[in-house]
Design a protein around this motif. Sequence first.
Motif, PDB file in Angstrom:
ATOM      1  N   LYS A 159       7.007 -12.388  -9.262  1.00 38.80           N
ATOM      2  CA  LYS A 159       5.861 -12.094  -8.397  1.00 38.80           C
ATOM      3  C   LYS A 159       6.291 -11.065  -7.350  1.00 38.80           C
ATOM      4  O   LYS A 159       6.392 -11.362  -6.161  1.00 38.80           O
ATOM      5  CB  LYS A 159       5.335 -13.380  -7.779  1.00 38.80           C
ATOM      6  CG  LYS A 159       4.789 -14.344  -8.841  1.00 38.80           C
ATOM      7  CD  LYS A 159       4.502 -15.710  -8.276  1.00 38.80           C
ATOM      8  CE  LYS A 159       4.018 -16.648  -9.379  1.00 38.80           C
ATOM      9  NZ  LYS A 159       5.047 -16.857 -10.433  1.00 38.80           N
ATOM     10  N   ASP A 160       6.564  -9.852  -7.834  1.00 37.81           N
ATOM     11  CA  ASP A 160       6.926  -8.745  -6.956  1.00 37.81           C
ATOM     12  C   ASP A 160       5.660  -7.991  -6.572  1.00 37.81           C
ATOM     13  O   ASP A 160       4.778  -7.768  -7.402  1.00 37.81           O
ATOM     14  CB  ASP A 160       7.879  -7.778  -7.668  1.00 37.81           C
ATOM     15  CG  ASP A 160       9.198  -8.430  -8.061  1.00 37.81           C
ATOM     16  OD1 ASP A 160       9.746  -9.172  -7.231  1.00 37.81           O
ATOM     17  OD2 ASP A 160       9.666  -8.186  -9.192  1.00 37.81           O
ATOM     18  N   LEU A 161       5.585  -7.579  -5.305  1.00 37.57           N
ATOM     19  CA  LEU A 161       4.420  -6.840  -4.805  1.00 37.57           C
ATOM     20  C   LEU A 161       4.850  -5.465  -4.313  1.00 37.57           C
ATOM     21  O   LEU A 161       5.937  -5.298  -3.768  1.00 37.57           O
ATOM     22  CB  LEU A 161       3.749  -7.576  -3.646  1.00 37.57           C
ATOM     23  CG  LEU A 161       3.213  -8.982  -3.881  1.00 37.57           C
ATOM     24  CD1 LEU A 161       2.480  -9.466  -2.631  1.00 37.57           C
ATOM     25  CD2 LEU A 161       2.303  -9.041  -5.091  1.00 37.57           C
ATOM     26  N   MET A 162       3.955  -4.493  -4.479  1.00 39.47           N
ATOM     27  CA  MET A 162       4.156  -3.160  -3.927  1.00 39.47           C
ATOM     28  C   MET A 162       3.367  -3.034  -2.634  1.00 39.47           C
ATOM     29  O   MET A 162       2.164  -3.313  -2.592  1.00 39.47           O
ATOM     30  CB  MET A 162       3.666  -2.104  -4.924  1.00 39.47           C
ATOM     31  CG  MET A 162       3.947  -0.681  -4.494  1.00 39.47           C
ATOM     32  SD  MET A 162       5.622  -0.192  -4.892  1.00 39.47           S
ATOM     33  CE  MET A 162       5.536  -0.116  -6.681  1.00 39.47           C
ATOM     34  N   LEU A 163       4.041  -2.652  -1.547  1.00 41.65           N
ATOM     35  CA  LEU A 163       3.400  -2.300  -0.287  1.00 41.65           C
ATOM     36  C   LEU A 163       3.660  -0.824  -0.051  1.00 41.65           C
ATOM     37  O   LEU A 163       4.820  -0.388  -0.041  1.00 41.65           O
ATOM     38  CB  LEU A 163       3.956  -3.120   0.882  1.00 41.65           C
ATOM     39  CG  LEU A 163       3.361  -4.512   1.118  1.00 41.65           C
ATOM     40  CD1 LEU A 163       3.598  -5.441  -0.065  1.00 41.65           C
ATOM     41  CD2 LEU A 163       3.931  -5.131   2.393  1.00 41.65           C
ATOM     42  N   MET A 164       2.589  -0.033   0.149  1.00 40.57           N
ATOM     43  CA  MET A 164       2.730   1.408   0.144  1.00 40.57           C
ATOM     44  C   MET A 164       1.691   2.045   1.057  1.00 40.57           C
ATOM     45  O   MET A 164       0.609   1.501   1.271  1.00 40.57           O
ATOM     46  CB  MET A 164       2.525   1.912  -1.300  1.00 40.57           C
ATOM     47  CG  MET A 164       2.621   3.404  -1.514  1.00 40.57           C
ATOM     48  SD  MET A 164       2.225   3.851  -3.234  1.00 40.57           S
ATOM     49  CE  MET A 164       3.637   3.153  -4.074  1.00 40.57           C
ATOM     50  N   GLU A 165       2.054   3.205   1.619  1.00 40.65           N
ATOM     51  CA  GLU A 165       1.080   3.970   2.387  1.00 40.65           C
ATOM     52  C   GLU A 165      -0.080   4.385   1.487  1.00 40.65           C
ATOM     53  O   GLU A 165       0.123   4.785   0.339  1.00 40.65           O
ATOM     54  CB  GLU A 165       1.718   5.223   2.985  1.00 40.65           C
ATOM     55  CG  GLU A 165       2.630   4.957   4.162  1.00 40.65           C
ATOM     56  CD  GLU A 165       3.127   6.232   4.820  1.00 40.65           C
ATOM     57  OE1 GLU A 165       2.676   7.319   4.398  1.00 40.65           O
ATOM     58  OE2 GLU A 165       3.970   6.134   5.725  1.00 40.65           O
ATOM     59  N   MET A 166      -1.295   4.297   2.018  1.00 41.40           N
ATOM     60  CA  MET A 166      -2.471   4.700   1.262  1.00 41.40           C
ATOM     61  C   MET A 166      -2.681   6.207   1.404  1.00 41.40           C
ATOM     62  O   MET A 166      -2.608   6.748   2.504  1.00 41.40           O
ATOM     63  CB  MET A 166      -3.701   3.956   1.763  1.00 41.40           C
ATOM     64  CG  MET A 166      -4.962   4.238   0.974  1.00 41.40           C
ATOM     65  SD  MET A 166      -6.356   3.236   1.571  1.00 41.40           S
ATOM     66  CE  MET A 166      -7.617   3.728   0.405  1.00 41.40           C
ATOM     67  N   VAL A 167      -2.919   6.873   0.276  1.00 39.89           N
ATOM     68  CA  VAL A 167      -3.186   8.305   0.265  1.00 39.89           C
ATOM     69  C   VAL A 167      -4.700   8.522   0.223  1.00 39.89           C
ATOM     70  O   VAL A 167      -5.397   7.923  -0.597  1.00 39.89           O
ATOM     71  CB  VAL A 167      -2.523   8.987  -0.950  1.00 39.89           C
ATOM     72  CG1 VAL A 167      -2.900  10.459  -1.015  1.00 39.89           C
ATOM     73  CG2 VAL A 167      -1.015   8.815  -0.893  1.00 39.89           C
ATOM     74  N   GLU A 168      -5.205   9.361   1.121  1.00 40.41           N
ATOM     75  CA  GLU A 168      -6.624   9.702   1.116  1.00 40.41           C
ATOM     76  C   GLU A 168      -6.882  10.673  -0.030  1.00 40.41           C
ATOM     77  O   GLU A 168      -6.414  11.810  -0.020  1.00 40.41           O
ATOM     78  CB  GLU A 168      -7.034  10.316   2.455  1.00 40.41           C
ATOM     79  CG  GLU A 168      -6.969   9.344   3.629  1.00 40.41           C
ATOM     80  CD  GLU A 168      -8.001   8.229   3.526  1.00 40.41           C
ATOM     81  OE1 GLU A 168      -9.021   8.429   2.824  1.00 40.41           O
ATOM     82  OE2 GLU A 168      -7.784   7.165   4.124  1.00 40.41           O
ATOM     83  N   ALA A 169      -7.615  10.225  -1.035  1.00 40.47           N
ATOM     84  CA  ALA A 169      -7.783  11.015  -2.252  1.00 40.47           C
ATOM     85  C   ALA A 169      -8.935  11.997  -2.140  1.00 40.47           C
ATOM     86  O   ALA A 169     -10.064  11.617  -1.814  1.00 40.47           O
ATOM     87  CB  ALA A 169      -8.006  10.089  -3.436  1.00 40.47           C
ATOM     88  N   VAL A 170      -8.636  13.278  -2.410  1.00 40.18           N
ATOM     89  CA  VAL A 170      -9.682  14.256  -2.669  1.00 40.18           C
ATOM     90  C   VAL A 170     -10.082  14.168  -4.136  1.00 40.18           C
ATOM     91  O   VAL A 170     -11.253  14.231  -4.498  1.00 40.18           O
ATOM     92  CB  VAL A 170      -9.218  15.682  -2.309  1.00 40.18           C
ATOM     93  CG1 VAL A 170     -10.268  16.719  -2.715  1.00 40.18           C
ATOM     94  CG2 VAL A 170      -8.930  15.771  -0.814  1.00 40.18           C
ATOM     95  N   THR A 171      -9.084  14.006  -4.989  1.00 35.46           N
ATOM     96  CA  THR A 171      -9.309  13.761  -6.405  1.00 35.46           C
ATOM     97  C   THR A 171      -8.149  12.955  -6.941  1.00 35.46           C
ATOM     98  O   THR A 171      -7.073  12.913  -6.339  1.00 35.46           O
ATOM     99  CB  THR A 171      -9.473  15.094  -7.187  1.00 35.46           C
ATOM    100  OG1 THR A 171      -9.868  14.812  -8.520  1.00 35.46           O
ATOM    101  CG2 THR A 171      -8.182  15.888  -7.182  1.00 35.46           C
TER     102      THR A 171
END
Length: 255
Positions: A159-171
């Motif tokens: 049960k490994d989780l990824m915590l990551m900065e969110m990227v604001e997507a243009v596409t």
Amino acid sequence: GKADRHARLRTMQKTGFVWLGSRRARKWNVADKGRLLDQAASAGLPVPAGGILLDEFYQLLIREGALEVVEEQVRVPDPGFLLNALYAGIRFPPIAEPGVIRLIPPQDDSTYEKPDAAVSWMPVDLQDAQQLADGLSQAYSAALAWPKGKGASNSEFRKDLMLMEMVEAVTRGSASTCLREAADDMHHEGQTAHLPRLGFWSSPDTSLPPFAQRLQKLLRGVRRSFGKQDLRVDWIDDGSICWLIQLQKNASPIE
């Protein structure tokens, strides 16, 4: 008491998480989608800042009562303690707001039914105790619900989780790299197109949209870093950088 619990958590500082780019995911037997992203960040590819909360941290939180399983749902009785456990206990580096939390699926996830909470990126303020608790409880609950194929039990994978900065997507989209072909397949806005493959010293095709030119360079970097592997690359372009957010072996288009 809490002081004793924090002391025990501090013993997890070297095993509680893997920072992306450290190349330590393989050591902890993290599944491919986490291990490959760790390798990509180490190679200098544009991967958002983040880390992997290891299954060992989850197991410790369960033992310490910081997480409870009630009717196959994971609950957080004390969000403040969980926040301190993450940042003061195992010293997970702060991630800029907003962040995302995602379950890293088992090695062969094709035989399992996928809970919605596990396959979608969830924006979370990772510095807010309640939002962090809600995000982690959703992701861990998805881990309990995940294995429903071939008689598997939920104890059969980490049960490994990824915590990551969110990227604001243009596409955003995916691409399938295949070394046997002269072009990569780009999947974007429900369409599939062939994207000319860049040589090591070639410049992007200026007739392509800017995001596609950036994607060409990203895919070239993936091939340089991973060699003779067929991979699916999930990417987000923010208007200036094409970010690599997930890698998976045996490439297949997004439905």
